[in-house]
Structure formats: C-alpha cells, structure tokens
Design an enzyme around this catalytic site. Structure first.
Site, short mmCIF file in Angstrom:
data_model
loop_
_atom_site.label_atom_id
_atom_site.label_comp_id
_atom_site.label_asym_id
_atom_site.label_seq_id
_atom_site.Cartn_x
_atom_site.Cartn_y
_atom_site.Cartn_z
N LEU A 149 -56.77 -27.77 -52.55
CA LEU A 149 -56.53 -28.40 -53.86
C LEU A 149 -56.34 -27.31 -54.91
O LEU A 149 -57.09 -27.21 -55.89
CB LEU A 149 -57.68 -29.34 -54.22
CG LEU A 149 -57.35 -30.40 -55.28
CD1 LEU A 149 -56.34 -31.40 -54.73
CD2 LEU A 149 -58.62 -31.12 -55.74
N GLY A 150 -55.31 -26.49 -54.69
CA GLY A 150 -54.89 -25.52 -55.70
C GLY A 150 -53.83 -26.16 -56.59
O GLY A 150 -53.80 -27.37 -56.78
N ARG A 173 -62.38 -24.25 -49.95
CA ARG A 173 -63.53 -23.41 -49.62
C ARG A 173 -64.74 -23.81 -50.45
O ARG A 173 -65.88 -23.76 -49.98
CB ARG A 173 -63.18 -21.94 -49.87
CG ARG A 173 -62.29 -21.33 -48.81
CD ARG A 173 -61.81 -19.95 -49.18
NE ARG A 173 -60.90 -19.99 -50.33
CZ ARG A 173 -60.30 -18.93 -50.83
NH1 ARG A 173 -60.53 -17.74 -50.30
NH2 ARG A 173 -59.48 -19.03 -51.85
N ILE A 228 -46.78 -28.63 -45.91
CA ILE A 228 -45.92 -27.83 -46.80
C ILE A 228 -46.65 -26.54 -47.17
O ILE A 228 -46.25 -25.86 -48.12
CB ILE A 228 -45.50 -28.63 -48.06
CG1 ILE A 228 -46.68 -29.38 -48.71
CG2 ILE A 228 -44.40 -29.63 -47.70
CD1 ILE A 228 -47.59 -28.55 -49.51
N GLY A 229 -47.70 -26.19 -46.37
CA GLY A 229 -48.46 -24.97 -46.62
C GLY A 229 -47.89 -23.81 -45.83
O GLY A 229 -46.95 -23.15 -46.24
N ARG A 230 -48.45 -23.58 -44.66
CA ARG A 230 -47.97 -22.55 -43.74
C ARG A 230 -48.12 -23.06 -42.31
O ARG A 230 -49.09 -23.74 -41.99
CB ARG A 230 -48.75 -21.24 -43.91
CG ARG A 230 -48.43 -20.47 -45.18
CD ARG A 230 -47.02 -19.91 -45.16
NE ARG A 230 -46.75 -19.05 -46.30
CZ ARG A 230 -46.15 -19.45 -47.41
NH1 ARG A 230 -45.77 -20.72 -47.53
NH2 ARG A 230 -45.91 -18.59 -48.39
N ASP A 254 -42.45 -28.78 -43.12
CA ASP A 254 -41.50 -27.91 -43.82
C ASP A 254 -41.73 -26.45 -43.45
O ASP A 254 -40.95 -25.59 -43.83
CB ASP A 254 -41.66 -28.09 -45.33
CG ASP A 254 -40.62 -27.32 -46.13
OD1 ASP A 254 -39.41 -27.52 -45.86
OD2 ASP A 254 -41.00 -26.52 -47.01
N GLU A 259 -40.68 -19.08 -38.07
CA GLU A 259 -39.44 -19.46 -38.77
C GLU A 259 -38.40 -18.35 -38.64
O GLU A 259 -38.75 -17.16 -38.69
CB GLU A 259 -39.73 -19.70 -40.25
CG GLU A 259 -40.70 -20.84 -40.50
CD GLU A 259 -41.05 -20.99 -41.98
OE1 GLU A 259 -40.45 -20.28 -42.82
OE2 GLU A 259 -41.93 -21.79 -42.29
N HIS A 277 -38.27 -25.14 -44.65
CA HIS A 277 -39.06 -24.40 -45.65
C HIS A 277 -38.35 -24.38 -47.00
O HIS A 277 -38.11 -23.32 -47.59
CB HIS A 277 -39.33 -22.97 -45.16
CG HIS A 277 -40.53 -22.35 -45.82
ND1 HIS A 277 -41.30 -21.38 -45.24
CD2 HIS A 277 -41.11 -22.59 -47.03
CE1 HIS A 277 -42.29 -21.03 -46.05
NE2 HIS A 277 -42.19 -21.76 -47.15
N VAL A 278 -38.05 -25.57 -47.48
CA VAL A 278 -37.31 -25.71 -48.74
C VAL A 278 -38.13 -26.40 -49.82
O VAL A 278 -37.61 -26.67 -50.91
CB VAL A 278 -36.00 -26.49 -48.52
CG1 VAL A 278 -35.04 -25.69 -47.66
CG2 VAL A 278 -36.26 -27.87 -47.90
#
Length: 317
Positions: A149-150, A173, A228-230, A254, A259, A277-278
């Site tokens: 939740l950034g 965290r 949509i993170g990594r 994404d 990649e 990754h857009v």
C-alpha cells in the site's frame, strides 16, 4: 560545463528535451548492444545514468564509469541497481516513486475488470461470429486485497473503494496509520480475506516469492490475482499450476520473471490476461517521470539535496 547523462530507458524519447533543456547532454542507449557500446566508448564522460528497475545498473558497469555521480531510476522499483556498488563510490541514487501511480492504478483496475468479466475472451468470441452468454462476477462490494500500500496501492484502493464500493484490506511491512483499510499481518492472511488480490509491491529480495502455492490456495478457486508490481513477487511455477488446475479463478499479469519472455503455459491458458509491462506508460506519466529526473539532476548538480533519494547501505569496509 555540460553534464553527460546516459539514458538506458526505451520509452521516453519524446520527453528527453525536458532533460536537455537543462543543459544536460544525453546519450541514448536503450538496447543491450547500444548500452555496452556507450559505456565502453563514453564511460570516461558519463556523470549520470537514467534507468528503470528491471534494466538496472550493475557493479561492473558502475566500475566502468569513473565520473558517475548520480543514478536516476524512473518509477519506484530499483531492484537491479547495485546499491552497494553505488554506496561504495558515494554515488547518489534517486527514484520516481509515486509519479506514475495514477497510470499504474488505472491499468490495474482495467486488468481486474478484463479478467473478472472475461472481456478478452468475449471479444474474441464475438469476432469469431459467436454470441456467448457467460455469467461473470461483479466487482461491486467485493473484498480487494492489496499487497503493497504505497503510492500505487493507495491509488488502486481509492479507485476500488470509491468507484466500485469494494472493501479494502492490505499487507505492508508495517501497518499505515493514515488509512482506514484493514491491515493483514502476512500475505497469506491477506489472500484468505480477498476475492481479488492485486500485487503492487516493488521487487527485490524483501518481496521475492511472497506469493507461492500456500497463498494461491488461500485465494481459492473463486479468487483472482492481478500483478502490476514485479514478476519476482510470484513463484511462477506455482501460479501456472494453480491456473491449470483451476485452484484460482484467473490471473492478469503485466510483469514477468524474464521479460520480455513469457512462459508459453501462461499464453495457452484461457483464464489469463497478459500485457507487456505497460501499466506505467502514459503520456502524463512519461512527462512527469522525466520531469522528476530532470529536477533531481538539477538539484544534485547545483549542490542541493535531491528530491527523492533512495536509502543506500553503508559503504563496504
């Protein structure tokens, strides 16, 4: 004296004049071959590097840039920038956390809607001359779990709560004291509460493989995953198995481990939606992220503190 900036990012050409207008000289090297050539040919001149988290900047490259003073990362993640090597040299690292958050959040919601409502599958069927009537879940009033939740996670939560009346839970965290959403102590607890789980956390060792078989099984056969993170946040083999065995309802991705290579198994499945990754790419985001880089460069070379520093480990003794 003009400062030379090596640009490794491939999607911002139209916005490079923002940097150049501040009297910086740009060397554009978006492919691996161009990158290697630029470092070899111009390594003795480059004072700044502009990169992305997945592209990074490695210790051997930093060593080949004796005048390097600052590394600017577009976006929040900097997982492939060697922070220890930068710290050892006294090199400043900045990122663009939050600048492209609205664009990423829009894409996350688009992926969620496309996945849950079966938009790509229905579109393909209509184009084949079919007219299917398949009942799909609604988003309204459901439980959305957000991992991370950034800035991006907050934008997703806002869209989900205000636009769809969803109940929000999250795992960080540490719990935040500035939101009313429900905090879950672990990713496993978060998955147990969620109808839909969106991964919005950066990559790196701290988040690697947080989403494994146990978490996916907790999400369950009626649950949906959006990343949509990594790609590194998910154990890809566990995800493929869960999708093939219908132990989760579906996944929209994404980001991927290697990649632009995407596992064929993910492409073959009918319960996936895949994009390249857009999520962070929009004219608004590109302009604002390059402007942030330019602002950080101006501040640094004027001898002032940068706007968005990345915390570095202590220099190695």
């Amino acid at each position: 004296m003009t400062t030379t900036v090596l640009v490794l990012v491939e999607t911002i050409n139209d916005y490079l004049p923002i940097i150049e207008s501040n009297d910086f000289h740009v060397i554009l090297a978006p492919t691996p071959a161009e990158r290697a050539h630029a470092i070899k040919a111009h390594g003795g001149q480059i004072q700044a590097v502009l990169t992305r988290g997945p592209l990074g900047l490695y210790a051997e490259e930093i060593a080949a840039l004796p005048l390097l003073e600052i590394i600017c990362v577009i976006g929040a993640g900097y997982e492939h920038v060697d922070l220890q090597a930068a710290s050892n040299r006294g090199i400043v690292v900045t990122n663009g956390a939050g600048v492209n958050a609205p664009s990423v959040a829009d894409h996350a919601m688009a992926l969620l809607l496309s996945l849950v409502r079966g938009i790509p599958q229905n579109d393909a069927a209509v184009r084949r001359g079919e007219w299917p009537k398949v009942m799909r879940p609604s988003l309204g009033g459901k439980q959305l779990g957000i991992l991370g939740l950034g800035a991006v996670g907050l934008e997703i939560a806002k869209r989900a709560a205000l636009g769809f009346g969803m109940e929000i839970s999250y795992h960080n965290r540490q719990p935040r004291d500035d939101v009313d959403y429900t905090y879950c102590a672990t990713a496993l607890d978060l998955a147990r509460t969620a109808d839909f789980l969106i991964l919005a956390t950066p990559g790196g060792d701290g988040t690697r493989h947080l989403i494994d078989r146990r978490v996916l099984d907790a999400l369950g056969p009626h649950g949906y995953l959006v990343n949509i993170g990594r790609g590194s946040v998910v154990v890809t083999a566990d995800l493929i198995a869960a999708l093939e065995q219908r132990r989760i309802g579906g996944a929209a991705l994404d980001v991927f481990d290697d990649e632009p290579k995407v596992p064929d198994a993910l492409k073959r499945l009918g319960n996936t939606v895949l994009t390249s990754h857009v999520a962070g790419l929009s004219p608004e985001a590109a302009h604002d992220t390059v402007q942030r880089v330019a602002d950080n460069l101006v501040e640094y070379f004027a001898g002032r503190p940068v706007l968005t520093p990345v915390a570095l480990p202590p220099p190695a003794k």
